[in-house]
Scaffold this motif. Sequence first.
Motif, PDB file in Angstrom:
ATOM      1  N   TYR A 226       2.769  29.081  17.679  1.00  0.00           N
ATOM      2  CA  TYR A 226       2.159  30.272  17.209  1.00  0.00           C
ATOM      3  C   TYR A 226       1.373  31.071  18.330  1.00  0.00           C
ATOM      4  O   TYR A 226       1.737  32.366  18.544  1.00  0.00           O
ATOM      5  CB  TYR A 226       0.988  29.969  16.394  1.00  0.00           C
ATOM      6  N   THR A 227       0.354  30.707  19.140  1.00  0.00           N
ATOM      7  CA  THR A 227      -0.307  31.177  20.204  1.00  0.00           C
ATOM      8  C   THR A 227       0.596  31.512  21.305  1.00  0.00           C
ATOM      9  O   THR A 227       0.243  32.478  22.196  1.00  0.00           O
ATOM     10  CB  THR A 227      -1.404  30.220  20.679  1.00  0.00           C
ATOM     11  N   LEU A 228       2.022  31.066  21.648  1.00  0.00           N
ATOM     12  CA  LEU A 228       2.690  31.579  22.708  1.00  0.00           C
ATOM     13  C   LEU A 228       3.002  33.077  22.506  1.00  0.00           C
ATOM     14  O   LEU A 228       3.309  33.521  23.525  1.00  0.00           O
ATOM     15  CB  LEU A 228       4.007  30.516  22.551  1.00  0.00           C
ATOM     16  N   GLY A 229       2.910  33.624  21.463  1.00  0.00           N
ATOM     17  CA  GLY A 229       3.121  34.980  21.010  1.00  0.00           C
ATOM     18  C   GLY A 229       1.914  35.591  21.959  1.00  0.00           C
ATOM     19  O   GLY A 229       2.239  36.807  22.423  1.00  0.00           O
ATOM     20  N   LEU A 230       0.612  34.982  22.041  1.00  0.00           N
ATOM     21  CA  LEU A 230      -0.340  35.812  22.436  1.00  0.00           C
ATOM     22  C   LEU A 230      -0.374  35.450  24.034  1.00  0.00           C
ATOM     23  O   LEU A 230      -1.024  36.546  24.527  1.00  0.00           O
ATOM     24  CB  LEU A 230      -1.448  35.466  22.005  1.00  0.00           C
ATOM     25  N   THR A 231       0.126  34.647  24.577  1.00  0.00           N
ATOM     26  CA  THR A 231       0.491  34.130  26.091  1.00  0.00           C
ATOM     27  C   THR A 231       1.306  34.990  26.542  1.00  0.00           C
ATOM     28  O   THR A 231       2.532  34.908  26.331  1.00  0.00           O
ATOM     29  CB  THR A 231       0.356  32.576  26.120  1.00  0.00           C
ATOM     30  N   ASN A 232       0.764  35.475  27.754  1.00  0.00           N
ATOM     31  CA  ASN A 232       1.668  36.618  28.401  1.00  0.00           C
ATOM     32  C   ASN A 232       1.868  36.146  29.943  1.00  0.00           C
ATOM     33  O   ASN A 232       1.378  36.872  30.724  1.00  0.00           O
ATOM     34  CB  ASN A 232       1.357  37.896  28.496  1.00  0.00           C
ATOM     35  N   VAL A 233       2.203  34.850  30.088  1.00  0.00           N
ATOM     36  CA  VAL A 233       2.529  34.442  31.520  1.00  0.00           C
ATOM     37  C   VAL A 233       4.113  33.822  31.524  1.00  0.00           C
ATOM     38  O   VAL A 233       4.448  33.126  30.681  1.00  0.00           O
ATOM     39  CB  VAL A 233       1.455  33.343  31.845  1.00  0.00           C
ATOM     40  N   ALA A 234       4.773  34.420  32.391  1.00  0.00           N
ATOM     41  CA  ALA A 234       6.254  34.223  32.345  1.00  0.00           C
ATOM     42  C   ALA A 234       6.791  32.794  32.257  1.00  0.00           C
ATOM     43  O   ALA A 234       7.463  32.328  31.301  1.00  0.00           O
ATOM     44  CB  ALA A 234       6.881  34.766  33.626  1.00  0.00           C
ATOM     45  N   SER A 235       5.963  31.823  32.865  1.00  0.00           N
ATOM     46  CA  SER A 235       6.321  30.511  32.831  1.00  0.00           C
ATOM     47  C   SER A 235       6.122  29.859  31.642  1.00  0.00           C
ATOM     48  O   SER A 235       6.677  28.742  31.228  1.00  0.00           O
ATOM     49  CB  SER A 235       5.675  29.521  33.962  1.00  0.00           C
ATOM     50  N   TYR A 236       5.393  30.452  30.629  1.00  0.00           N
ATOM     51  CA  TYR A 236       5.309  29.822  29.302  1.00  0.00           C
ATOM     52  C   TYR A 236       6.156  30.815  28.387  1.00  0.00           C
ATOM     53  O   TYR A 236       6.062  30.207  27.130  1.00  0.00           O
ATOM     54  CB  TYR A 236       3.720  29.996  29.018  1.00  0.00           C
ATOM     55  N   LYS A 237       6.734  31.666  28.832  1.00  0.00           N
ATOM     56  CA  LYS A 237       7.531  32.288  27.681  1.00  0.00           C
ATOM     57  C   LYS A 237       9.169  31.540  27.408  1.00  0.00           C
ATOM     58  O   LYS A 237       9.489  30.776  28.595  1.00  0.00           O
ATOM     59  CB  LYS A 237       7.954  33.730  28.242  1.00  0.00           C
ATOM     60  N   THR A 238       9.557  31.913  26.314  1.00  0.00           N
ATOM     61  CA  THR A 238      10.829  30.947  26.095  1.00  0.00           C
ATOM     62  C   THR A 238      11.798  31.746  25.418  1.00  0.00           C
ATOM     63  O   THR A 238      11.363  32.846  24.685  1.00  0.00           O
ATOM     64  CB  THR A 238      10.368  29.663  25.234  1.00  0.00           C
ATOM     65  N   LYS A 239      13.093  31.598  25.316  1.00  0.00           N
ATOM     66  CA  LYS A 239      14.134  32.296  24.425  1.00  0.00           C
ATOM     67  C   LYS A 239      13.720  31.846  22.960  1.00  0.00           C
ATOM     68  O   LYS A 239      14.404  32.562  22.119  1.00  0.00           O
ATOM     69  CB  LYS A 239      15.407  32.008  25.170  1.00  0.00           C
ATOM     70  N   LEU A 240      13.217  30.758  22.894  1.00  0.00           N
ATOM     71  CA  LEU A 240      12.942  30.389  21.294  1.00  0.00           C
ATOM     72  C   LEU A 240      11.951  31.086  20.594  1.00  0.00           C
ATOM     73  O   LEU A 240      11.244  31.684  21.396  1.00  0.00           O
ATOM     74  CB  LEU A 240      12.768  28.902  21.427  1.00  0.00           C
ATOM     75  N   PRO A 241      12.234  31.489  19.200  1.00  0.00           N
ATOM     76  CA  PRO A 241      11.277  32.149  18.598  1.00  0.00           C
ATOM     77  C   PRO A 241       9.983  31.500  18.746  1.00  0.00           C
ATOM     78  O   PRO A 241       9.777  30.139  18.277  1.00  0.00           O
ATOM     79  CB  PRO A 241      12.048  32.084  17.051  1.00  0.00           C
TER      80      PRO A 241
END
Length: 511
Positions: A200-215
């Motif tokens: 849920y919070t990964l949507g708020l986190t805006n650091v590339a290493s934490y981003k994913t192709k998964l929803p």
Amino acid sequence: MILAGRPLLRASCSPPTVSQRRPFLSLGVSWTSVTKLGLHTKPRMPPCDFLPERSQSLSYNRVLEIHKQHLSPVATAYFQKPLLLHQGHMEWLFDSEGNRYLDFYSGVVTVSVGHCHPKVNAVAQKQLGLLWHTSALFFHPPIHEYAEKLSTLLPEPLKVIFLTNSGSEANDLAMLMARAHTNSTDIISFRGAYHGCSPYTLGLTNVASYKTKLPTGLSCKATMCPDVFRGPWGGSHCRDSPVQTVRKCSCAPDSCQAKDQYVEQFKDTLNTTVAKSIAGFFAEPIQGVNGVVQYPKGFLKEAFELVRERGGVCIADEVQTGFGRMGSHFWGFQTHDVLPDIVTMAKGIGNGFPMAAVVTTPEIAKSLAKHLFHFNTFGGGPLACAIGSAVLGVIKENCLQENSQEVGTYMLLKLAKLRDEFEIVGDVRGKGLMIGIEMVKDKTSRQPLPLEEINQIHEDCKDMGLLIGRGGIFYQTFRIAPPMCITKPEVDFAVEVLHSALIQHMERRAK
């Protein structure tokens, strides 16, 4: 007044006894300072009146084998040869071989009052003998005692407390609260923000290493981070810090034009990328994972007003900035002269024990209750709340907020001299005991120092007995956030280590 050899700032502070300071003294057990590792530059490590127990656990090679076979394959360990830590005491850590390190990262800004603080240990041990666990289905005194103590530290109307287990979980709940209260969906956060690593919070986190192709979290929108060092605007009068960037700007001390430019960018986000009515806006008072990034003075106040005009609520993520670490104030949001609608907190709240909280207004709490039956099996357990109360007591009794202000300012000013001496030290910033040192190729381009060079400086600091963190979009910023009990002599040692590591780096470059 003296606390384990350190002067205190108020006569009302009560120091622990000698027996409290040295509860696990193991006579006859030797330890080795890592300053004996043969480097050509050897800053003298400050003394420590604590002797660790001899490690009798798994061998280092067996630990590596088990880690490879059974633990997460994601590479997170620092250093070429990961540290195998054995014991901690206040601001010190000891590895399995007895080597001593000065901890200037606090387990990712988590150990607030000191490793294995004797008062916190005593309270935890007592509670372990009374009651480990129940749930919110049953009442127990520690949760009510803690809720009352925590509520007195927050301004009206922030008086309703939801206890959880981690910062990610707290921010999950805050997102849900914002949407339940506003009946809207869109939530804004800064680029470079870190608000958790849950789906849920990964949507708020805006650091590339934490981003994913998964929803992950949906309807979360990123806006420009008002970074006065790396961003398009900002300079020498813009931030609330004893140390300003050397970057020039046209701002006056009492009028920040950079703030106005970043506010226009925030308005642009509101006008182009979110619905007319929004759920809310998340902001760390100082960005942690992104490298201790500070915003222009006055920015958050105007941003909060704009969010509320759109019907949204304002959430302050105090997971890293809270509990006195800022020095001048107990909460980071207070340094911006704003009043959030929701505050989330974790890390330092339990001095390393898994604990977190969401604090909000009665109105928002009632909105959540209308939408769902919120229940948490472990949040607010007896052991967590007893530890949380002990942490609050130590912060007050040992004047750790005041210590953060005095020692943090002292350290910032000393680190600024490193910035003035070395071209690769681009920026020194922060407040209290939350400090960033951004490394660059040169101050003109502000391009990040290559990763392999950063890694080597980091290794050199470790080899001389200093543990510091890393952050920033390119991992180019050293993060410094020690336990709030540190002293000026320990700061002197840390700055000497950093100076020696930078000298060694320049010597390698010259070869």
